[in-house]
Design a protein around this motif. Structure first.
Motif, mmCIF file in Angstrom:
data_model
loop_
_atom_site.group_PDB
_atom_site.id
_atom_site.type_symbol
_atom_site.label_atom_id
_atom_site.label_comp_id
_atom_site.label_asym_id
_atom_site.label_seq_id
_atom_site.Cartn_x
_atom_site.Cartn_y
_atom_site.Cartn_z
ATOM 1 N N ASP A 82 1.073 -1.071 -0.203
ATOM 2 C CA ASP A 82 0.032 0.131 -0.160
ATOM 3 C C ASP A 82 1.094 0.957 0.370
ATOM 4 O O ASP A 82 2.073 0.878 0.733
ATOM 5 C CB ASP A 82 -0.799 0.004 1.415
ATOM 6 C CG ASP A 82 -2.452 -0.178 1.238
ATOM 7 O OD1 ASP A 82 -2.538 -1.303 -0.227
ATOM 8 O OD2 ASP A 82 -2.795 -1.150 2.288
ATOM 9 N N GLU A 83 0.513 2.380 -0.559
ATOM 10 C CA GLU A 83 1.162 3.570 -0.714
ATOM 11 C C GLU A 83 0.969 4.414 0.424
ATOM 12 O O GLU A 83 -0.393 4.791 0.969
ATOM 13 C CB GLU A 83 0.792 4.411 -1.548
ATOM 14 C CG GLU A 83 1.253 5.821 -2.305
ATOM 15 C CD GLU A 83 0.893 6.182 -3.360
ATOM 16 O OE1 GLU A 83 1.352 6.049 -4.196
ATOM 17 O OE2 GLU A 83 0.011 6.941 -3.702
ATOM 18 N N VAL A 84 1.106 4.813 1.366
ATOM 19 C CA VAL A 84 1.388 6.220 2.240
ATOM 20 C C VAL A 84 2.399 7.116 2.162
ATOM 21 O O VAL A 84 3.151 7.130 1.249
ATOM 22 C CB VAL A 84 2.099 5.424 3.735
ATOM 23 C CG1 VAL A 84 0.897 4.409 4.160
ATOM 24 C CG2 VAL A 84 3.009 4.884 3.733
ATOM 25 N N VAL A 85 1.996 8.650 2.844
ATOM 26 C CA VAL A 85 2.327 9.747 2.519
ATOM 27 C C VAL A 85 3.263 10.150 3.564
ATOM 28 O O VAL A 85 1.823 10.370 4.957
ATOM 29 C CB VAL A 85 1.914 11.066 2.172
ATOM 30 C CG1 VAL A 85 2.822 12.083 2.041
ATOM 31 C CG2 VAL A 85 1.487 10.545 0.447
ATOM 32 N N VAL A 86 4.507 10.422 4.484
ATOM 33 C CA VAL A 86 4.885 10.884 5.355
ATOM 34 C C VAL A 86 4.873 12.052 5.110
ATOM 35 O O VAL A 86 6.450 12.677 4.740
ATOM 36 C CB VAL A 86 5.512 9.850 6.018
ATOM 37 C CG1 VAL A 86 6.545 9.680 7.524
ATOM 38 C CG2 VAL A 86 4.868 8.395 6.483
ATOM 39 N N MET A 106 -3.336 23.334 7.723
ATOM 40 C CA MET A 106 -3.892 22.201 7.853
ATOM 41 C C MET A 106 -5.088 22.399 6.627
ATOM 42 O O MET A 106 -5.416 21.084 6.713
ATOM 43 C CB MET A 106 -4.769 22.378 9.054
ATOM 44 C CG MET A 106 -3.988 22.790 10.599
ATOM 45 S SD MET A 106 -3.914 23.347 12.154
ATOM 46 C CE MET A 106 -5.018 21.308 12.946
ATOM 47 N N GLU A 107 -5.726 23.081 6.537
ATOM 48 C CA GLU A 107 -7.066 22.634 5.191
ATOM 49 C C GLU A 107 -6.441 22.481 3.722
ATOM 50 O O GLU A 107 -7.264 21.548 3.287
ATOM 51 C CB GLU A 107 -7.502 23.862 4.988
ATOM 52 C CG GLU A 107 -7.976 24.646 6.214
ATOM 53 C CD GLU A 107 -8.663 26.299 6.328
ATOM 54 O OE1 GLU A 107 -8.643 26.329 5.082
ATOM 55 O OE2 GLU A 107 -9.140 26.665 7.426
ATOM 56 N N GLY A 108 -4.862 23.015 3.559
ATOM 57 C CA GLY A 108 -4.022 22.168 2.331
ATOM 58 C C GLY A 108 -4.212 20.510 2.753
ATOM 59 O O GLY A 108 -4.644 19.847 1.580
ATOM 60 N N ILE A 109 -3.790 19.972 3.645
ATOM 61 C CA ILE A 109 -2.816 18.742 3.496
ATOM 62 C C ILE A 109 -4.694 18.200 3.866
ATOM 63 O O ILE A 109 -5.062 16.787 3.311
ATOM 64 C CB ILE A 109 -2.963 17.889 5.638
ATOM 65 C CG1 ILE A 109 -1.476 19.235 5.594
ATOM 66 C CG2 ILE A 109 -2.836 16.393 6.258
ATOM 67 C CD1 ILE A 109 -0.598 19.357 6.538
ATOM 68 N N VAL A 110 -5.943 18.502 4.137
ATOM 69 C CA VAL A 110 -7.230 17.933 4.105
ATOM 70 C C VAL A 110 -7.800 17.581 3.234
ATOM 71 O O VAL A 110 -8.054 16.448 3.255
ATOM 72 C CB VAL A 110 -8.459 18.681 5.797
ATOM 73 C CG1 VAL A 110 -9.489 18.404 5.353
ATOM 74 C CG2 VAL A 110 -7.521 18.566 7.200
ATOM 75 N N ARG A 111 -7.604 18.704 2.407
ATOM 76 C CA ARG A 111 -7.996 19.039 1.291
ATOM 77 C C ARG A 111 -7.635 17.709 0.438
ATOM 78 O O ARG A 111 -7.793 17.279 -0.728
ATOM 79 C CB ARG A 111 -7.642 20.106 0.452
ATOM 80 C CG ARG A 111 -8.762 21.241 0.911
ATOM 81 C CD ARG A 111 -8.955 22.531 -0.127
ATOM 82 N NE ARG A 111 -7.560 23.455 0.011
ATOM 83 C CZ ARG A 111 -7.136 24.050 -0.013
ATOM 84 N NH1 ARG A 111 -8.132 24.756 1.448
ATOM 85 N NH2 ARG A 111 -5.881 24.508 0.439
ATOM 86 N N ALA A 112 -6.163 17.333 0.811
ATOM 87 C CA ALA A 112 -5.359 16.837 -0.722
ATOM 88 C C ALA A 112 -5.944 15.326 0.496
ATOM 89 O O ALA A 112 -5.563 14.309 -0.512
ATOM 90 C CB ALA A 112 -4.039 16.758 0.281
ATOM 91 N N ALA A 113 -6.358 14.882 1.849
ATOM 92 C CA ALA A 113 -6.617 13.673 1.912
ATOM 93 C C ALA A 113 -8.229 13.456 1.801
ATOM 94 O O ALA A 113 -8.208 12.599 0.933
ATOM 95 C CB ALA A 113 -6.596 13.395 3.423
ATOM 96 N N ASP A 159 2.595 21.913 -2.307
ATOM 97 C CA ASP A 159 3.045 21.911 -3.811
ATOM 98 C C ASP A 159 3.095 20.029 -4.049
ATOM 99 O O ASP A 159 2.565 19.503 -4.530
ATOM 100 C CB ASP A 159 3.284 22.534 -4.810
ATOM 101 C CG ASP A 159 2.286 23.746 -5.288
ATOM 102 O OD1 ASP A 159 1.837 24.160 -4.535
ATOM 103 O OD2 ASP A 159 3.528 24.759 -5.705
ATOM 104 N N GLU A 160 4.189 19.521 -3.488
ATOM 105 C CA GLU A 160 4.844 18.540 -2.970
ATOM 106 C C GLU A 160 3.662 17.904 -2.616
ATOM 107 O O GLU A 160 3.738 16.410 -3.092
ATOM 108 C CB GLU A 160 6.084 18.530 -2.394
ATOM 109 C CG GLU A 160 6.950 17.004 -2.234
ATOM 110 C CD GLU A 160 7.935 17.381 -1.043
ATOM 111 O OE1 GLU A 160 8.759 16.565 -1.469
ATOM 112 O OE2 GLU A 160 8.517 17.649 0.061
ATOM 113 N N LEU A 161 3.256 17.865 -1.215
ATOM 114 C CA LEU A 161 2.014 17.104 -0.919
ATOM 115 C C LEU A 161 1.278 17.137 -2.098
ATOM 116 O O LEU A 161 0.635 15.595 -2.261
ATOM 117 C CB LEU A 161 1.316 17.687 0.418
ATOM 118 C CG LEU A 161 0.071 16.852 1.083
ATOM 119 C CD1 LEU A 161 0.693 15.845 1.245
ATOM 120 C CD2 LEU A 161 -0.644 17.823 2.022
ATOM 121 N N LYS A 162 0.701 17.385 -2.654
ATOM 122 C CA LYS A 162 -0.625 17.900 -3.650
ATOM 123 C C LYS A 162 0.280 16.205 -5.098
ATOM 124 O O LYS A 162 -0.880 15.599 -5.174
ATOM 125 C CB LYS A 162 -0.605 18.509 -4.369
ATOM 126 C CG LYS A 162 -1.936 18.194 -5.355
ATOM 127 C CD LYS A 162 -2.345 20.098 -6.203
ATOM 128 C CE LYS A 162 -3.290 19.558 -7.022
ATOM 129 N NZ LYS A 162 -4.004 20.900 -7.607
#
Length: 373
Positions: free
Chosen positions: A101-105, A171-178, A140-143
């Motif tokens: 599985d793929e995960v992001v840290v 925080m909102e940006g991380i939530v949007r990415a998820a 941007d890297e998270l996206k």
């Protein structure tokens, strides 16, 4: 698949009890039991009468209710008590993802989930806190890192080792990415309450999105690492799945830890513990900052916004692990090398410590720095 040891914890567990000055710990100076007894009338009698039996495997109801009260909208049914936040992180990561599985840290970070993911055959992608803009996250890297296959995004807020606190837009940006792909967020929030520059406690990811696992514990902001008491706050259905893994791994935290943790989170004691931690942090940081300024340009630092640690960049021609080893052997001081976070030329140094202890430990580091300069 080769096993990856948890480099920082291996280093600390081997040597933290063997040095004169331990500046590797990320929490504040620990509380003595007598201090809790002084602030909780009747506690000694309660402890004397407590049967040393198993507690509720998922945590005593009183404790789970007090944890839930810290998270708007949560109930005791949203809480699982664990053996430290370390167990919480472990069962969360291995429940939500498996081999392949793929995960992001987020990096740099407390490297536990990163190591767990590698050791369980997960495909690890990352996004970074960038030093240049003051350790803010590269969204941007998270996206780019998050794909339709991402099972979870693991973050630490406030961050270990940088002490950075995510802003509301971040925080909102991380939530949007998820939310874009339906990934979970595992939010390690054990440093909430250790804010150096403000009195507002760092807000949780809990309640911002329906797939959040919020992890907390008593080791950092509360100065009670010896209780080995942590928790997970998550949707009820996931809590039951985590509880099932908890029974394989630990069965329960101890009865005394459950009792003392409930006292620590009481209305009478919790404000004192948070204030005590912040006092250590706010007194210790000026001492560290002044010492850094006296080292002839050997160090530079983006000041941490929270936590009792500083992620210090050094300007010496030596590897961070080599420098840390020389400090241990020659000066009997323990710090954490940046290599343990995948970032050479940094040291993580504790400062939430008694004044004289911290001052002497820093002076010994300065002696070796002078020899190397």
């Amino acid at each position: 698949m080769a096993f990856k040891p948890f480099a920082m914890e291996r280093w600390m567990s081997k040597f933290e009890q063997q040095v004169d000055y331990n500046l590797s710990e990320s929490g504040v100076h620990p509380v003595r039991l007598e201090e809790l007894l002084e602030r909780a009338p009747g506690l000694w009698e309660r402890l004397r009468r407590t049967e040393l039996n198993y507690p509720y495997a998922n945590g005593n109801p009183e404790l789970r209710e007090r944890v839930a009260a810290l998270y708007p909208g949560a109930t005791a049914g949203n809480v699982l008590i664990t053996v430290g936040a370390a167990e919480a992180n472990f069962i969360a990561a291995t429940t939500l993802a498996g081999p392949g599985d793929e995960v992001v840290v987020m990096l740099p970070n407390y490297m536990q989930i990163w190591g767990i993911a590698h050791n369980h055959g997960m495909h690890v992608r990352s996004f970074h806190l960038r030093e240049e803009p003051g350790w803010s996250p590269d969204l941007d890297e998270l996206k780019e890192a998050v794909t339709k296959d991402t099972k979870f995004i693991a973050i630490c807020n406030p961050d270990n080792p940088t002490g950075y606190i995510l802003t509301e837009p971040e925080m909102e940006g991380i939530v949007r990415a998820a939310a874009r792909v339906g990934a979970w967020i595992i939010a390690d929030e054990v440093y909430a309450g250790t804010e150096r520059e403000r009195d507002e406690i760092t807000p949780s990811f809990w309640g911002r999105y329906d797939r959040v696992v919020a992890v907390g514990g008593l080791s950092k902001a509360y100065g009670l690492p010896g209780l080995r008491l942590g928790w997970v706050v998550a949707p009820r259905e996931l809590i039951d799945q985590l509880w099932a893994r908890h029974e394989y791994l630990a069965i329960s935290a101890s009865m005394l830890s459950n009792v003392l943790a409930a006292v620590a989170l009481s209305e009478e004691v919790r404000p004192w513990l948070i204030s005590r931690a912040r006092d250590y942090i706010r007194r210790g940081f000026p001492l560290l900052e002044a010492w850094l300024d006296e080292q002839g340009g050997a160090f530079s630092l983006i000041p941490p916004r929270a936590a009792a640690i500083a992620f210090v960049r050094y300007h010496l021609d030596v590897n961070s692990s080599e420098l840390a080893e020389r400090l241990r052997q020659e000066k009997s001081v323990l710090i954490v090398p940046g290599d343990h976070f995948g970032m050479d030329k940094f040291l993580r140094i504790s400062f939430g410590l008694p004044h004289d202890y911290l001052a002497t430990g820093l002076a010994r580091i300065g002696e070796l720095v002078a020899e190397l300069a």
